[in-house]
Design a protein around this motif. Structure first.
Motif, PDB file in Angstrom:
ATOM      1  N   ASN A 390      32.804  15.280 -20.651  1.00 47.79           N
ATOM      2  CA  ASN A 390      33.732  14.389 -19.918  1.00 47.79           C
ATOM      3  C   ASN A 390      33.736  12.993 -20.529  1.00 47.79           C
ATOM      4  N   ALA A 391      32.525  12.502 -20.864  1.00 48.70           N
ATOM      5  CA  ALA A 391      32.426  11.151 -21.417  1.00 48.70           C
ATOM      6  C   ALA A 391      33.131  11.081 -22.771  1.00 48.70           C
ATOM      7  N   LEU A 392      32.924  12.118 -23.612  1.00 51.13           N
ATOM      8  CA  LEU A 392      33.570  12.123 -24.941  1.00 51.13           C
ATOM      9  C   LEU A 392      35.083  12.188 -24.790  1.00 51.13           C
ATOM     10  N   GLN A 393      35.511  12.996 -23.800  1.00 47.90           N
ATOM     11  CA  GLN A 393      36.959  13.103 -23.584  1.00 47.90           C
ATOM     12  C   GLN A 393      37.535  11.772 -23.096  1.00 47.90           C
ATOM     13  N   ALA A 394      36.730  11.065 -22.273  1.00 53.16           N
ATOM     14  CA  ALA A 394      37.217   9.774 -21.760  1.00 53.16           C
ATOM     15  C   ALA A 394      37.306   8.747 -22.893  1.00 53.16           C
ATOM     16  N   MET A 395      36.385   8.847 -23.895  1.00 53.51           N
ATOM     17  CA  MET A 395      36.392   7.858 -24.998  1.00 53.51           C
ATOM     18  C   MET A 395      37.093   8.452 -26.218  1.00 53.51           C
ATOM     19  N   ALA A 417      26.069   7.339 -19.504  1.00 50.52           N
ATOM     20  CA  ALA A 417      26.987   6.201 -19.304  1.00 50.52           C
ATOM     21  C   ALA A 417      27.897   6.053 -20.522  1.00 50.52           C
ATOM     22  N   ASP A 418      29.178   5.920 -20.256  1.00 54.42           N
ATOM     23  CA  ASP A 418      30.106   5.694 -21.379  1.00 54.42           C
ATOM     24  C   ASP A 418      30.797   4.349 -21.189  1.00 54.42           C
ATOM     25  N   ASN A 419      31.452   3.879 -22.277  1.00 53.55           N
ATOM     26  CA  ASN A 419      32.214   2.637 -22.122  1.00 53.55           C
ATOM     27  C   ASN A 419      33.709   2.899 -22.314  1.00 53.55           C
ATOM     28  N   PRO A 421      37.468   4.189 -20.324  1.00 57.11           N
ATOM     29  CA  PRO A 421      38.365   3.439 -19.421  1.00 57.11           C
ATOM     30  C   PRO A 421      37.858   3.353 -17.975  1.00 57.11           C
ATOM     31  N   GLY A 422      36.844   4.149 -17.661  1.00 62.82           N
ATOM     32  CA  GLY A 422      36.329   4.150 -16.281  1.00 62.82           C
ATOM     33  C   GLY A 422      37.184   5.032 -15.387  1.00 62.82           C
ATOM     34  N   ILE A 423      36.746   5.129 -14.107  1.00 62.29           N
ATOM     35  CA  ILE A 423      37.463   6.008 -13.161  1.00 62.29           C
ATOM     36  C   ILE A 423      38.192   5.111 -12.157  1.00 62.29           C
ATOM     37  N   PHE A 435      38.808  21.582  -8.296  1.00 60.17           N
ATOM     38  CA  PHE A 435      40.194  21.625  -8.786  1.00 60.17           C
ATOM     39  C   PHE A 435      40.832  20.249  -8.912  1.00 60.17           C
ATOM     40  N   PHE A 436      40.028  19.165  -8.731  1.00 61.40           N
ATOM     41  CA  PHE A 436      40.607  17.845  -8.953  1.00 61.40           C
ATOM     42  C   PHE A 436      40.458  17.504 -10.444  1.00 61.40           C
ATOM     43  N   THR A 437      41.565  17.259 -11.067  1.00 63.95           N
ATOM     44  CA  THR A 437      41.525  16.881 -12.492  1.00 63.95           C
ATOM     45  C   THR A 437      42.664  15.914 -12.807  1.00 63.95           C
ATOM     46  N   THR A 438      42.426  15.062 -13.791  1.00 67.32           N
ATOM     47  CA  THR A 438      43.506  14.190 -14.258  1.00 67.32           C
ATOM     48  C   THR A 438      43.877  14.587 -15.696  1.00 67.32           C
ATOM     49  N   LYS A 439      43.275  15.718 -16.127  1.00 70.03           N
ATOM     50  CA  LYS A 439      43.493  16.119 -17.525  1.00 70.03           C
ATOM     51  C   LYS A 439      44.537  17.226 -17.606  1.00 70.03           C
ATOM     52  N   HIS A 440      45.253  17.154 -18.694  1.00 76.44           N
ATOM     53  CA  HIS A 440      46.307  18.137 -18.878  1.00 76.44           C
ATOM     54  C   HIS A 440      45.742  19.558 -18.922  1.00 76.44           C
ATOM     55  N   GLN A 441      44.608  19.682 -19.608  1.00 75.50           N
ATOM     56  CA  GLN A 441      44.039  21.026 -19.766  1.00 75.50           C
ATOM     57  C   GLN A 441      42.756  21.210 -18.940  1.00 75.50           C
ATOM     58  N   GLY A 442      42.566  20.407 -17.966  1.00 79.33           N
ATOM     59  CA  GLY A 442      41.322  20.495 -17.185  1.00 79.33           C
ATOM     60  C   GLY A 442      41.422  21.519 -16.062  1.00 79.33           C
ATOM     61  N   THR A 443      40.236  22.002 -15.619  1.00 81.17           N
ATOM     62  CA  THR A 443      40.222  22.917 -14.469  1.00 81.17           C
ATOM     63  C   THR A 443      39.842  22.161 -13.190  1.00 81.17           C
ATOM     64  N   GLY A 444      39.218  21.017 -13.341  1.00 80.38           N
ATOM     65  CA  GLY A 444      38.776  20.237 -12.169  1.00 80.38           C
ATOM     66  C   GLY A 444      37.563  20.856 -11.492  1.00 80.38           C
ATOM     67  N   LEU A 445      36.854  21.746 -12.212  1.00 84.53           N
ATOM     68  CA  LEU A 445      35.704  22.398 -11.589  1.00 84.53           C
ATOM     69  C   LEU A 445      34.364  21.877 -12.123  1.00 84.53           C
ATOM     70  N   GLY A 446      34.402  21.210 -13.288  1.00 86.13           N
ATOM     71  CA  GLY A 446      33.156  20.791 -13.945  1.00 86.13           C
ATOM     72  C   GLY A 446      32.234  19.993 -13.025  1.00 86.13           C
ATOM     73  N   LEU A 447      32.709  18.885 -12.476  1.00 83.73           N
ATOM     74  CA  LEU A 447      31.823  18.012 -11.679  1.00 83.73           C
ATOM     75  C   LEU A 447      31.391  18.679 -10.373  1.00 83.73           C
ATOM     76  N   SER A 448      32.294  19.487  -9.770  1.00 82.05           N
ATOM     77  CA  SER A 448      31.869  20.108  -8.503  1.00 82.05           C
ATOM     78  C   SER A 448      30.783  21.150  -8.773  1.00 82.05           C
ATOM     79  N   ILE A 449      30.860  21.840  -9.921  1.00 83.13           N
ATOM     80  CA  ILE A 449      29.789  22.791 -10.270  1.00 83.13           C
ATOM     81  C   ILE A 449      28.492  22.006 -10.556  1.00 83.13           C
ATOM     82  N   THR A 472      29.320   5.606 -15.207  1.00 84.10           N
ATOM     83  CA  THR A 472      27.922   6.027 -15.334  1.00 84.10           C
ATOM     84  C   THR A 472      27.637   7.103 -14.300  1.00 84.10           C
ATOM     85  N   PHE A 473      27.214   8.274 -14.769  1.00 80.02           N
ATOM     86  CA  PHE A 473      26.803   9.343 -13.855  1.00 80.02           C
ATOM     87  C   PHE A 473      25.278   9.330 -13.783  1.00 80.02           C
ATOM     88  N   ARG A 474      24.773   9.382 -12.561  1.00 86.43           N
ATOM     89  CA  ARG A 474      23.321   9.237 -12.379  1.00 86.43           C
ATOM     90  C   ARG A 474      22.803  10.429 -11.584  1.00 86.43           C
TER      91      ARG A 474
HETATM   92  P1  ADP Z   1      37.896  18.318 -15.643  1.00 86.05           P
HETATM   93  O1  ADP Z   1      37.007  17.770 -16.701  1.00 86.05           O
HETATM   94  O2  ADP Z   1      38.274  19.735 -15.852  1.00 86.05           O
HETATM   95  O3  ADP Z   1      39.037  17.438 -15.302  1.00 86.05           O
HETATM   96  P2  ADP Z   1      35.757  17.564 -13.936  1.00 86.05           P
HETATM   97  O4  ADP Z   1      35.365  18.003 -12.543  1.00 86.05           O
HETATM   98  O5  ADP Z   1      34.703  17.638 -14.954  1.00 86.05           O
HETATM   99  O6  ADP Z   1      37.025  18.393 -14.307  1.00 86.05           O
HETATM  100  O7  ADP Z   1      36.272  16.065 -13.852  1.00 86.05           O
HETATM  101  C1  ADP Z   1      37.169  15.690 -12.825  1.00 86.05           C
HETATM  102  C2  ADP Z   1      37.841  14.391 -13.192  1.00 86.05           C
HETATM  103  O8  ADP Z   1      36.910  13.322 -13.168  1.00 86.05           O
HETATM  104  C3  ADP Z   1      38.392  14.315 -14.580  1.00 86.05           C
HETATM  105  O9  ADP Z   1      39.651  14.922 -14.626  1.00 86.05           O
HETATM  106  C4  ADP Z   1      38.475  12.829 -14.830  1.00 86.05           C
HETATM  107  O10 ADP Z   1      39.625  12.278 -14.253  1.00 86.05           O
HETATM  108  C5  ADP Z   1      37.309  12.300 -14.088  1.00 86.05           C
HETATM  109  N1  ADP Z   1      36.154  11.987 -14.946  1.00 86.05           N
HETATM  110  C6  ADP Z   1      35.038  12.729 -15.122  1.00 86.05           C
HETATM  111  N2  ADP Z   1      34.201  12.118 -16.002  1.00 86.05           N
HETATM  112  C7  ADP Z   1      34.795  10.968 -16.376  1.00 86.05           C
HETATM  113  C8  ADP Z   1      34.445   9.887 -17.264  1.00 86.05           C
HETATM  114  N3  ADP Z   1      33.289   9.892 -17.947  1.00 86.05           N
HETATM  115  N4  ADP Z   1      35.321   8.856 -17.400  1.00 86.05           N
HETATM  116  C9  ADP Z   1      36.472   8.838 -16.728  1.00 86.05           C
HETATM  117  N5  ADP Z   1      36.870   9.818 -15.874  1.00 86.05           N
HETATM  118  C10 ADP Z   1      36.050  10.867 -15.708  1.00 86.05           C
END
Ligand code: ADP
Length: 489
Positions: A390-395, A417-419, A421-423, A435-449, A472-474
């Motif tokens: 997620n961090a690499l995708q954000a940067m 912690a990444d630098n 754009p932030g959330i 299922f919450f995602t802001t990515k075109h190809q995301g599933t929105g399941l990563g963080l909930s898992i 920063t994820f802690r």
């Molecule tokens: P996905 O990666 O499939 O979108 P995730 O549950 O992993 O699903 O992430 C949900 C959403 O959280 C992402 O779509 C993104 O908007 C936001 N997010 C997660 N990590 C970061 C991050 N490091 N920086 C900015 N936004 C993030």
């Protein structure tokens, strides 16, 4: 003793009343009754002096025998009690009390030839009496009856009842005490009434109202027809009840919609999981078939690009299907004691290729001798891969990824912690929802898992983010102590 409000108020009033009665009684006694006593004594003295003067005149003019009748008559008048004529030798010659005649005057000490008038207050047979004496001096008229030359022929004694002095004062004192007591009783009675009517009953109403709120009866209202401070308090409590009621309804509503959503998600999840299960094998088949076909293509064949794209897309489908399955059917962690650094560093190795591609610099602040935790290393690795990904995708335009592990109190902490754009603030509360995602190809399941894996390790996962400065994820995991192991065994 003085624990209740009532006992405090009434106790203070009783003390105040007793003190004020004592002070007023003493001050009236000293300031007023002493003067009154003095005035009565002067009045009685005046009566005594007048009686003496009259008797002297009578004796001079009509001599003793003629004065006897007068003496008997005057002695009957109030406040006179006794009138006596006493000889120079102290023997009573005439008395309004016939029993006294020829007896020696009982108070010879006050027969003073040199003083024209003497008097004193004494108690005789339980009654206050002013006894007064005046000497009877020889005049020319006396020579006819009294031979000799002695200066004092005798004395006149007048006893005057002085009860009035004490009884009047006693009466006044009794009146003062009685009236003060009466005032105090009225005062305390009124305080009782006021306390009962305006304080006790109404504080009880307030207490009932508050306990009803405490029991969850937020519709309860305290009745109040007054407009005083307690009424203001009652209306504030009623307002609190309104607000709690409103909040309760809101909560019930949101709870209900959460429940409905959870039910919907559960059934969608179940459905998705069964579909994913069906999809997984054919997709794996397609992927390996395409790899075989691709390897058989002659070098430089243009179709190789298409085959690679098919393989890439099938791998994406495979990842999404796996995510869906681990969300819908999370496996129980197989826990063992170890350092969190190990799966953390393994995840980094896995992500190296992506890291280079994304031109991201990695800063490692790893504490080498971390205390152990209970963990399923594979699940933890999955969590860290997800966070780093997620961090690499954000940067995507490059940046710095800081990875930290350290101890804090009884916990081990892992930070990614990444630098980037932030959330954004408006989505930060949603990112852990499935299922919450802001990515075109995301599933929105990563963080909930990730979160459910961390929670199954008795840990916590939080995020902090400042817009434009990164996220920063802690992760917090409890340190595993050897004593706990013994208990477990
Ligand atoms: P996905 O990666 O499939 O979108 P995730 O549950 O992993 O699903 O992430 C949900 C959403 O959280 C992402 O779509 C993104 O908007 C936001 N997010 C997660 N990590 C970061 C991050 N490091 N920086 C900015 N936004 C993030």
């Amino acid at each position: 003793m003085f624990e209740t409000l009532r006992s405090k108020i009434l106790g203070s009033l009783v003390v105040a009343s007793v003190v004020s009665i004592a002070v007023s009684t003493l001050s009236v006694n000293y300031l007023f009754l002493d003067d009154e006593r003095e005035a009565i004594a002067q009045r009685l003295n005046l009566v005594a002096i007048m009686t003496h003067t009259t008797l002297h005149k009578l004796m001079e003019q009509y001599h003793q025998p003629a004065s006897e009748e007068f003496i008997l008559n005057i002695a009957r008048q109030q406040p006179l009690r006794n009138v006596r004529v006493i000889g120079a030798d102290g023997v009573i010659t005439v008395s309004s009390d016939p029993g006294d005649v020829d007896k020696i005057f009982s108070e010879p000490n006050i027969l003073l030839p040199d003083s024209s008038f003497a008097n004193y207050l004494r108690v005789k047979n339980g009654k206050s009496v002013i006894t007064s004496i005046s000497p009877f001096y020889r005049t020319q008229e006396c020579a006819s009856c009294h031979a000799g030359s002695e200066k004092v022929l005798g004395y006149i004694n007048v006893d005057i009842a002085a009860d009035e002095i004490e009884s009047g004062i006693d009466k006044a004192q009794r009146w003062i005490v009685a009236s003060s007591l009466f005032v105090a009783i009225i005062f305390i009675g009124t305080a009782f009434g006021v306390h009962f009517r305006f304080v006790k009953r109404r504080t009880r109403q307030l207490a009932v109202g508050i306990s009803q709120l405490a029991e969850g009866n937020f519709s309860y209202r305290i009745e109040s027809k007054q407009r005083d401070e307690l009424a203001v308090l009652a209306s504030q409590i009623n307002r609190l009840g309104d607000q709690l009621n409103h909040m309760k309804q809101e909560l019930e509503k949101s709870h209900q919609s959460e429940l409905e959503r959870a039910e919907r998600m559960a059934s969608v999840g179940e459905l998705a999981a069964s579909i994913a299960h069906e999809i997984r094998n054919p997709v794996a088949g397609i992927s390996s078939a395409m790899q075989v076909l691709s390897s058989e293509l002659p070098p430089g064949d243009e179709r190789a690009v298409i085959f690679d794209e098919i393989v890439h897309q099938t791998q994406r489908v495979n990842r999404a299907v796996n995510d869906l399955l681990s969300y819908a059917r999370p496996s129980t962690p197989e826990l063992s004691v170890g350092s969190i650094n190990e799966p953390f560093l393994r995840a980094l190795v896995l992500m190296e290729a992506q890291q280079h591609a994304a031109k991201v610099e990695i800063v490692r602040q790893i504490e080498p001798n971390l205390p152990p935790v209970l963990l399923d290393a594979d699940q933890m690795k999955q969590v860290f891969v997800n966070l780093v990904m997620n961090a690499l995708q954000a940067m995507h335009n490059g940046g710095i990824l800081t990875l930290r592990t350290y101890t804090e109190g009884e916990d081990v902490i892992v930070e990614v912690a990444d630098n980037g754009p932030g959330i954004p603030e408006n989505v930060i509360h949603d990112i852990f929802k499935p299922f919450f995602t802001t990515k075109h190809q995301g599933t929105g399941l990563g963080l909930s898992i990730c979160r459910s894996i961390i929670e199954s390790h008795c840990g916590r996962m939080e995020v902090k983010s400042i817009k434009g400065e990164g996220a920063t994820f802690r992760i917090t995991l409890p340190i595993h102590r050897l004593e706990e192991e013994k208990v477990l065994v």
